[in-house]
Design an enzyme around this catalytic site. Structure first.
Site, PDB file in Angstrom:
ATOM      1  N   HIS A 125       0.811  -1.218   0.000  1.00  0.00           N
ATOM      2  CA  HIS A 125       0.000   0.000   0.000  1.00  0.00           C
ATOM      3  C   HIS A 125       0.845   1.268   0.000  1.00  0.00           C
ATOM      4  CE1 HIS A 125      -3.186  -2.872   0.852  1.00  0.00           C
ATOM      5  NE2 HIS A 125      -3.870  -2.038   0.112  1.00  0.00           N
ATOM      6  N   CYS A 127      -9.568  -2.511 -10.732  1.00  0.00           N
ATOM      7  CA  CYS A 127      -9.155  -1.369  -9.903  1.00  0.00           C
ATOM      8  C   CYS A 127      -7.811  -1.624  -9.228  1.00  0.00           C
ATOM      9  CB  CYS A 127     -10.214  -1.008  -8.879  1.00  0.00           C
ATOM     10  SG  CYS A 127     -10.518  -2.309  -7.684  1.00  0.00           S
TER      11      CYS A 127
HETATM   12  C1  PEP Z   1      -6.560  -4.821  -4.875  1.00  0.00           C
HETATM   13  O1  PEP Z   1      -6.371  -5.723  -4.051  1.00  0.00           O
HETATM   14  O2  PEP Z   1      -6.247  -4.901  -6.071  1.00  0.00           O
HETATM   15  C2  PEP Z   1      -7.193  -3.558  -4.466  1.00  0.00           C
HETATM   16  C3  PEP Z   1      -7.587  -2.679  -5.351  1.00  0.00           C
HETATM   17  O3  PEP Z   1      -7.308  -3.304  -3.145  1.00  0.00           O
HETATM   18  P1  PEP Z   1      -6.088  -2.985  -2.168  1.00  0.00           P
HETATM   19  O4  PEP Z   1      -4.889  -2.696  -2.996  1.00  0.00           O
HETATM   20  O5  PEP Z   1      -6.517  -1.824  -1.363  1.00  0.00           O
HETATM   21  O6  PEP Z   1      -5.974  -4.236  -1.378  1.00  0.00           O
END
Ligand code: PEP
Ligand code: MG
Length: 588
Positions: free
Chosen positions: A192, A505
């Protein structure tokens, strides 16, 4: 002498500035020898830190007074007592005086000594004090380090952020006008911290184990976010090379930015909706809403993580309404709280887990604590009266979880209707596809979902069994794996057959090297950090649908990740270079 450290390229671009350490652990702290004449000045730093920590504790105590019981609030009294303890302060001063060590080191040593005494005590309540001590030590060191770094960050100069990790809560701390680059000891391209760095458009290199030990605050460095390299104390020649790179980078960015207001279509007119991911309301402030199709992923948990306690329903309504207003009538996809795993929530005690990424997280956690889900969904529903809101459920594993969430939503709608509170009765409920087992059961799930959004960051981590935060295996985290592409195709086919929209996403949606393949696999909605949008659009406008489908078919037939990468290098990269005119970029 210049030293070159190799890490993982996490966010593109080059930055040159002094490094500033941001860290508050007692594990590795700045260390220096105090000169004979500087002992008193060194000892005097303690008072400032004690005052800062005391002020913070009193403020925290005040903030939490309403939500914690009398007994719990007293924890802070115990911490304040330690902080003001004269013996403790004297011992720290003596350590500086006798051993000529800086205050941070003196604190670390004294705390370790005291901790040993408390930990050996019979009385469990006294043993608990060891944790309080550690916490006080951490806060004092934090305050000292913060004062040091202010020398570099408070005077309006550019700097490079260096720390063990780059956390969502750090984003709030940053002086965005002056942070030029990020370098961390831990993390991978899809953690993240890296996602945040990319969405802020800040060049970043992660996973350099030794960065905190090898560098010191104030030292000049170069962050090369394209090659994943950090150069400490660069030579004049390095600096000249990178200055030139910076000039080229700006020229490429200008060329790419030209497509901003052009339509998001392939040359033969196939439209692909390009949406923005948002980590918080502040991301919407500078957003050019005219150039996006909407917010495809609003990670609501980041706002929760920056706070010290759960936001109330009304506080959430304010935040979601601001997002709706910022989107000016375009859809806003609010993902319900996705904490747990790699996203801990400081004020919500979670059990120690051996495998947190396979543990209590996302919708699993919210369904076990329905209050959290009710409050959030009610707040989103109330905000939905302002425009087009959508609800997205993270980490869904079974159809029954979606059924339960729908029941909650229906119940909340009935309550709001009964009390005359306005909301959008047609609000859509979507499902994130990021747990692999959901893919084969999509034909059962799709009838009760309004849309799906593919979270490739987690989906790829689970498909490849590669922890997205672990730099040691980061090289193996490669979404170009043909197995991943085949699963992505399966999802697109299932959604298109059921007549439901499928978007992506995860980070690959904003990686322009993937764009023609994703379009060829059948995706017509991509959601990404806004900084990537012009690159993705330029790529989209460079390949016809037939070309995209041909590329996807060839990639799907490949037997290795390397072969897919070669296909991208041979077929996609040359056309990209032609489009750029002014520069050449390699596939990474
Ligand atoms: C993902 O897992 O691709 C996502 C969009 O959520 P995060 O990166 O917040 O886990
Ligand atoms: Mg995810």
């Amino acid at each position: 002498m210049a030293r070159k450290l190799k890490g993982i390229a996490a966010a593109r671009g080059v930055a040159i500035a002094p490094i500033v350490h941001f860290h508050t652990t007692l594990d590795h702290i700045p260390t220096w020898k105090v000169a004979d004449g500087a002992v008193d000045a060194e000892k005097a730093r303690l008072q400032g830190a004690v005052d800062t920590v005391a002020r913070n504790l009193v403020q925290l105590q005040h903030e939490l007074a309403g939500s914690l019981g009398k007994h719990d609030v007293r924890i802070y009294d115990a911490q304040l007592a330690i902080l003001h303890d004269q013996t403790f302060q004297r011992d720290v001063g003596n350590e500086v005086e006798q051993h000529r060590v800086n205050l941070e080191v003196a604190l670390q040593r004294v705390i370790a000594r005291y901790e040993g005494v408390f930990a050996a005590m019979e009385n469990p309540a006294m043993r608990e004090r060891a944790a309080d001590l550690r916490d006080i030590g951490r806060q004092l060191v934090g305050a000292l380090v913060a004062t040091e770094r202010q020398k570099y960050t408070a005077n309006g100069s550019d700097y490079l952020f260096a720390a063990d990790e780059f956390l969502p809560s750090d984003a709030g701390l940053l002086d965005r006008a002056h942070i030029r680059g990020i370098v961390t000891a831990h993390g991978g391209k899809y953690s993240h911290g890296a996602i945040l760095a990319r969405s802020l458009g800040i060049p970043a290199v992660v996973g350099i184990d030794q960065i905190m030990l090898e560098s010191s605050t104030g030292a000049q460095a170069i962050v090369d976010g394209d090659a994943g390299i950090v150069i400490l104390d660069p030579s004049a020649e390095d600096l000249a090379d990178y200055e030139q790179r910076l000039r080229e980078q700006r020229a490429v960015d200008r060329r790419i930015a030209e497509v901003r207001f052009q339509p998001s279509v392939t040359p033969d007119g196939v439209a692909v909706g390009l949406f923005a991911n948002a980590e918080g309301v502040r991301d919407l402030d500078g957003l050019e809403v005219d150039v996006i199709a909407g917010i495809g992923l609003f990670r609501t948990e980041f706002a929760f993580m920056e706070r010290r306690q759960f936001p109330s329903e009304n506080e959430q309504v304010v935040m979601y309404r601001r997002a709706m207003e910022g989107a000016k009538g375009k859809p806003v996809t609010f993902r319900t709280l996705d904490v747990g795993g790699d996203k801990p929530l400081g004020y919500f005690r979670m059990p120690e887990e051996r495998n947190p990424v396979l543990g209590w997280r996302g919708i699993r956690l919210c369904l076990d604590w329905p209050d959290i889900l009710y409050t959030q969904m009610r707040a989103i529903l109330r905000a939905s009266a302002l425009g087009h809101a959508r609800i997205l459920l993270p980490m869904v594993t079974t159809r029954s979880e979606v059924v339960r969430c729908r029941e909650v939503l229906d119940q909340l709608k009935a309550d709001l209707k009964a009390t005359g509170v306005p909301f959008d009765p047609e609000i859509e409920l979507g499902v994130m596809v990021e747990v692999p087992v959901l893919v084969p059961v999509l034909p059962d799930v799709l009838p009760i979902a309004d849309f799906v959004s593919v979270g490739t960051n987690d989906l790829v981590q689970y498909l490849l069994a590669i922890d997205r935060d672990n730099q040691r295996v980061a090289k193996m985290y490669d979404p170009f794996h043909p197995g991943v592409l085949r699963v992505l195709q399966q999802i697109a086919v299932a959604a298109n057959t059921a007549g439901k929209s499928a978007s992506i996403c995860g980070e690959i949606a904003g990686d322009h090297w993937f764009t023609p393949i994703l379009v060829g696999l059948g995706y017509r909605e991509l959601s990404m950090a806004p900084v990537f949008l012009p690159r993705v659009k330029l790529m989209l406008r460079s390949f016809t649908l037939a070309e995209c489908e041909g590329l996807a078919a060839r990639a799907l037939a490949m037997s290795s990740t390397g072969a897919v990468r070669r296909l991208v290098q041979e077929e996609i990269q040359p056309r990209w270079s032609q489009k750029l005119v002014t520069g050449v970029e390699e596939v990474r």
